[in-house]
Enzyme design. Structure first.
Site, PDB file in Angstrom:
ATOM      1  N   CYS A 165       0.808  -1.217   0.000  1.00 40.21           N
ATOM      2  CA  CYS A 165       0.000   0.000   0.000  1.00 40.21           C
ATOM      3  C   CYS A 165       0.845   1.273   0.000  1.00 40.21           C
ATOM      4  CB  CYS A 165      -0.949  -0.020   1.188  1.00 40.21           C
ATOM      5  SG  CYS A 165      -1.911  -1.540   1.262  1.00 40.21           S
ATOM      6  N   HIS A 305      -2.670   7.402   6.753  1.00 37.39           N
ATOM      7  CA  HIS A 305      -2.929   6.108   6.129  1.00 37.39           C
ATOM      8  C   HIS A 305      -4.338   5.669   6.507  1.00 37.39           C
ATOM      9  CE1 HIS A 305      -2.009   2.376   4.187  1.00 37.39           C
ATOM     10  NE2 HIS A 305      -2.172   1.672   5.291  1.00 37.39           N
ATOM     11  N   GLU A 316      -0.950   4.814  14.287  1.00 33.91           N
ATOM     12  CA  GLU A 316      -0.556   5.983  13.492  1.00 33.91           C
ATOM     13  C   GLU A 316      -0.785   7.285  14.256  1.00 33.91           C
ATOM     14  OE1 GLU A 316      -1.151   7.941   9.038  1.00 33.91           O
ATOM     15  OE2 GLU A 316      -2.481   6.320   9.682  1.00 33.91           O
ATOM     16  N   LYS A 337      -9.682   7.756   3.016  1.00 35.69           N
ATOM     17  CA  LYS A 337     -10.121   6.371   2.791  1.00 35.69           C
ATOM     18  C   LYS A 337     -11.528   6.132   3.326  1.00 35.69           C
ATOM     19  CE  LYS A 337      -5.611   4.009   2.686  1.00 35.69           C
ATOM     20  NZ  LYS A 337      -4.677   5.100   3.028  1.00 35.69           N
ATOM     21  N   HIS A 342      -9.818   1.733   0.401  1.00 34.41           N
ATOM     22  CA  HIS A 342      -8.361   1.597   0.346  1.00 34.41           C
ATOM     23  C   HIS A 342      -7.942   1.106  -1.037  1.00 34.41           C
ATOM     24  CE1 HIS A 342      -4.315   1.058   1.314  1.00 34.41           C
ATOM     25  NE2 HIS A 342      -4.373   0.204   2.315  1.00 34.41           N
ATOM     26  N   PHE A 403       1.713  -3.764   3.889  1.00 32.21           N
ATOM     27  CA  PHE A 403       2.068  -5.074   4.419  1.00 32.21           C
ATOM     28  C   PHE A 403       3.546  -5.341   4.149  1.00 32.21           C
ATOM     29  CE2 PHE A 403      -2.461  -7.044   3.871  1.00 32.21           C
ATOM     30  CZ  PHE A 403      -2.894  -6.331   4.969  1.00 32.21           C
TER      31      PHE A 403
END
Length: 416
Positions: A165, A305, A316, A337, A342, A403
């Site tokens: 991502c 994010h 975060e 998002k 996403h 990831f």
């Protein structure tokens, strides 16, 4: 050596809440949700039956049908967004030095639908390997920038960054450095993804990564909310034209913003889970600030994010409080998002576009679908909840994490 200045002169967006840059921005400001029941396949046996698909998009409105059939959807999306950005930048393709124009793109997965369909077709046959001759070139993640460069004759650096991502933010940072170091004058950068497929949805469901709020898909992506239960998968593309400042000025280009820095780091912790203390996220934002030559108190806005996962959102925001201290409470923080879902490898690009447009228009898009306070989140942080907020944004930042522990951060400045 003195680094060259880099500016943004063109934008293109193909998203679940708008099929152009302007439609996307209007969707963001109005708090539009892109989530709806999946139309691409029968979802009866799937845990999650919704996603953020593109709406009213017909690829043959943009690409010849014969050519489109040679491309996976992720590559089609890349072509459409890149063409919009090139047109928006008003690049004269007859006079620009194409040896000094690159295409550096991001994709986390690439041609997943092509791979899925070819393998399913083989498995349902008699064992004879009858594969489409375009199987491999449609599938490989690097084909998107390849197709863009072939169409326009751009002969500078051409490749794809793959960091889940964080892919398109990685691509943007590479593009920034290519121009900074004098290797190129112009770079088409961004990212695209088309993972709303049987394999994509099934795989993320198996990881328990996706929301299963099937009774109310439009409210399922709810970053920072106390009842969030996973992310909502989206698709599309975002493209930016980066240009050396003097090159842009010489041709009288419109300049959206200056791209002043970026940062990279790794969590070095877990395949899919963020570090609970946000160590890698702290590092990437500090790296970004240092690379840009700015102080924490200079930042007005952060597009996080913010995927709507129980662990990631908290980690975060803790990291933001650690890096920015008391100033964190003065920053307009949001997660777009909540509206787009996403977009995986395309997330960094469309979120950077949101930051740039917030800077240009003096308003920060909201984080929608927030109804329940999460006691693990500092209540003094301004998460721009449910409604856009007017705000002068001189410096805006965007975070993307993938990831594998990949972290990327980019930062833009309103041109003096």
């Amino acid at each position: 050596m003195e680094l060259k200045r880099v500016v943004v002169t063109g934008l293109g967006a193909l998203t679940p809440i708008g099929n152009t840059k302007d439609e996307y921005w209007d969707g963001l400001l109005s708090g539009k949700s892109g989530a709806a029941p999946i139309t691409y396949y029968d979802t009866e046996k799937f845990k999650t039956k919704f996603a953020c698909e593109l709406k009213d998009f017909n690829v043959t409105d943009f690409i010849d049908r014969k050519e489109a059939r040679k491309m996976d959807r992720f590559a089609q999306y890349a072509m459409v967004a890149a063409d919009e950005a090139i047109a928006d930048a008003k690049l004269d393709l007859d006079t620009v030095d194409k040896l000094r124009v690159g295409v550096i793109w991001g994709a986390g997965i690439g041609g997943l639908e092509t791979f899925q369909n070819e393998v399913l077709n083989f498995a349902s046959g008699d064992g004879t390997p009858r594969f489409n001759p375009f199987f491999i070139p449609k599938m490989i993640a690097d084909i998107a920038p390849g197709n863009i460069s072939i169409k326009h004759g751009f002969m500078g650096p051409n490749y794809t960054t793959v960091s889940a991502c964080a892919s398109s933010a990685n691509a943007m940072f590479d593009a920034l450095n290519s121009i900074r170091l004098g290797h190129t004058d112009v770079v088409v950068t961004g990212g695209s993804e088309a993972a709303v497929t049987i394999a994509g949805m099934g795989g993320f469901n198996a990881m328990h990564a996706l929301s299963t709020r099937n009774e109310s898909p439009e409210t399922a992506s709810r970053p920072f909310d106390g009842t969030r239960d996973g992310f909502v998968l989206g698709e599309g593309a975002g493209a930016l034209i980066l240009e050396e400042y003097e090159h842009a000025k010489a041709r009288g280009a419109k300049i959206y913003a200056e791209f002043i820095g970026g940062g990279l780091s790794s969590d070095a912790h877990h395949m899919t889970a963020p570090h609970p203390d946000g160590i890698g996220v702290i590092a990437v934002m500090k790296n970004c600030l240092q690379n840009a030559g700015i102080k924490p108190e200079d930042v007005d806005h952060i597009n996080t994010h913010g995927t709507s996962t129980p662990l990631g959102d908290v980690a975060e925001l803790k990291a933001i409080s650690e890096v920015f201290g008391d100033h964190a409470k003065s920053i307009n923080i949001n997660s777009t998002k909540s509206m787009t879902g996403h977009l995986l490898g395309a997330a960094g690009a469309i979120e950077a576009i949101s930051v740039i447009l917030a800077m240009e228009n003096g308003i920060v898009p909201p984080t929608i679908n927030h109804t329940t306070v999460d006691e693990k989140i500092d209540p003094e942080l301004n998460l721009t909840l449910n409604k856009a907020q007017k705000r002068e944004v001189k410096i805006g930042m965007s975070n993307t994490f993938g990831f594998g522990g990949h972290n990327a951060c980019v930062v833009f400045k309103k041109l003096d």
